[in-house]
Design a protein around this motif. Structure first.
Motif, PDB file in Angstrom:
ATOM      1  N   UNK A  83       0.833  -1.217   0.000  1.00 63.15           N
ATOM      2  CA  UNK A  83       0.000   0.000   0.000  1.00 63.15           C
ATOM      3  C   UNK A  83       0.860   1.256   0.000  1.00 63.15           C
ATOM      4  N   UNK A  84       2.166   1.069   0.058  1.00 65.21           N
ATOM      5  CA  UNK A  84       3.070   2.220   0.049  1.00 65.21           C
ATOM      6  C   UNK A  84       4.183   1.940  -0.963  1.00 65.21           C
ATOM      7  N   UNK A 121       0.018   7.406  -2.260  1.00 63.70           N
ATOM      8  CA  UNK A 121       0.981   7.462  -1.156  1.00 63.70           C
ATOM      9  C   UNK A 121       2.009   8.574  -1.404  1.00 63.70           C
ATOM     10  N   UNK A 124       0.499  11.854  -0.790  1.00 65.87           N
ATOM     11  CA  UNK A 124       0.373  12.095   0.652  1.00 65.87           C
ATOM     12  C   UNK A 124       1.692  12.496   1.286  1.00 65.87           C
ATOM     13  N   UNK A 125       2.767  11.847   0.872  1.00 70.00           N
ATOM     14  CA  UNK A 125       4.091  12.157   1.420  1.00 70.00           C
ATOM     15  C   UNK A 125       4.495  13.581   1.045  1.00 70.00           C
ATOM     16  N   UNK A 128       2.905  16.104   3.121  1.00 69.18           N
ATOM     17  CA  UNK A 128       3.499  16.203   4.468  1.00 69.18           C
ATOM     18  C   UNK A 128       4.936  16.721   4.411  1.00 69.18           C
ATOM     19  N   UNK A 129       5.296  17.313   3.288  1.00 76.88           N
ATOM     20  CA  UNK A 129       6.641  17.878   3.119  1.00 76.88           C
ATOM     21  C   UNK A 129       7.738  16.826   3.211  1.00 76.88           C
ATOM     22  N   UNK A 130       7.415  15.604   2.835  1.00 80.18           N
ATOM     23  CA  UNK A 130       8.442  14.575   2.735  1.00 80.18           C
ATOM     24  C   UNK A 130       9.077  14.594   1.358  1.00 80.18           C
TER      25      UNK A 130
END
Lengths: 199, 199
Positions: A83-84, A121, A124-125, A128-130
């Protein structure tokens, strides 16, 4: 006994250095991209440069036996869809997240290599500033590229809008970064991350 | 058929809401800490608050069958010891990394719950300016605490220096944070992370 992985590819042990013949260059001896990246991450870890790991293959366990005086044996299990992305970790306080893919195509990288939940994914990352990216290997020429997640999302959206279902190699060369193959680390992708962070 | 996990604990499905009886409070109905944390992370993900996942259980696959017209079946595999903590991800640009453990002890948390490589992993994450911590549940009282990695390392070093092989509950109460059990999210550990970041 040979171990087979979900992609059906035969498992081949990394060749020892002494078996090198015909003056083949370092890093071009049948190592898979995954092996090269694991070796790179091991190097980063040992040198205290970063803590980045490949996640275990997700498996749905159905039956486990407990023979006496020995450890549990999984007797029935199935591969689950991840899922990632496969790799994540931390580098200088930055969250690192990436997926690695190989293609036998010569002129483009098919977007079918990704599942929608992996794209979600990555989205989403980034939210979140990833630091999310992909590492692509063109196996015919052994060329490896790093492509930032934001560009992957652009190409993905172009496909959803009815555009081409792949990223052309020219596009990857234009917006991505070429990753030279070295000895240690084999694929020094954090050098590119440094460049991205500085820009 | 019951699935058994490496810790030998019987797998029990999360009880449905309709089975709640005797006025038991939310979150105290036999849910394991892992289930509560997965539910919490699902909530964070759906709400766009953070992207944090539990890593799959690492499994050494030995034999895989490929029956015709159906998917691969793993016929022999073994549980491997994890080399990292179980949970990681990204929150507001911060790298999040933690391990969750339950104990039936009433007055202390045994350090034997951790493997040395997990401690080394936490040390490595802290060295990369990641946020590493543990979440501990005292199952008898259903009290849950968050303990920062730096304190875990202190207690671990005390043990290596010949000191006690556990962290007393008083110590956990003193330097850790109590995590109240809620409905959604069940264990709002990022609220504590916010406090740690502000301090």
């Amino acid at each position: 006994m040979n171990i087979r992985y979900p992609n059906g590819r035969k498992y081949s042990k990394p060749q020892k250095e002494t078996t090198a013949k015909k003056g083949i260059e370092y890093g071009k001896r049948g190592m898979t991209l995954e092996e090269d990246l694991n070796s790179t991450n091991d190097y980063y870890l040992r040198q205290g440069i970063a803590v980045i790991h490949k996640k275990p293959t997700p498996v749905q366990i159905v039956q486990v036996d407990y023979p006496k005086r020995s450890s549990a044996v999984i007797k029935e299990a199935y591969f689950r869809q991840p899922s990632t992305t496969d790799y994540n970790g931390v580098y200088k306080g930055y969250y690192i997240d990436f997926e690695a893919k190989e293609t036998k195509n010569k002129t483009s990288f098919p977007l079918g290599n990704f599942h929608e939940h992996q794209i979600n994914h990555i989205r989403g990352v980034l939210a979140q500033a990833g630091l999310a990216f992909i590492i692509i290997r063109f196996s015919h020429t052994d060329e490896i590229f790093l492509l930032e997640g934001r560009f992957l999302l652009e190409f993905w959206n172009r496909m959803l809008d009815g555009g081409r279902k792949s990223i052309s190699k020219e596009e990857i060369e234009k917006v991505g970064y070429c990753l030279p193959i070295g000895y240690q680390p084999r694929i020094d992708y954090l050098k590119i991350i440094d460049r991205i962070l500085q820009s």
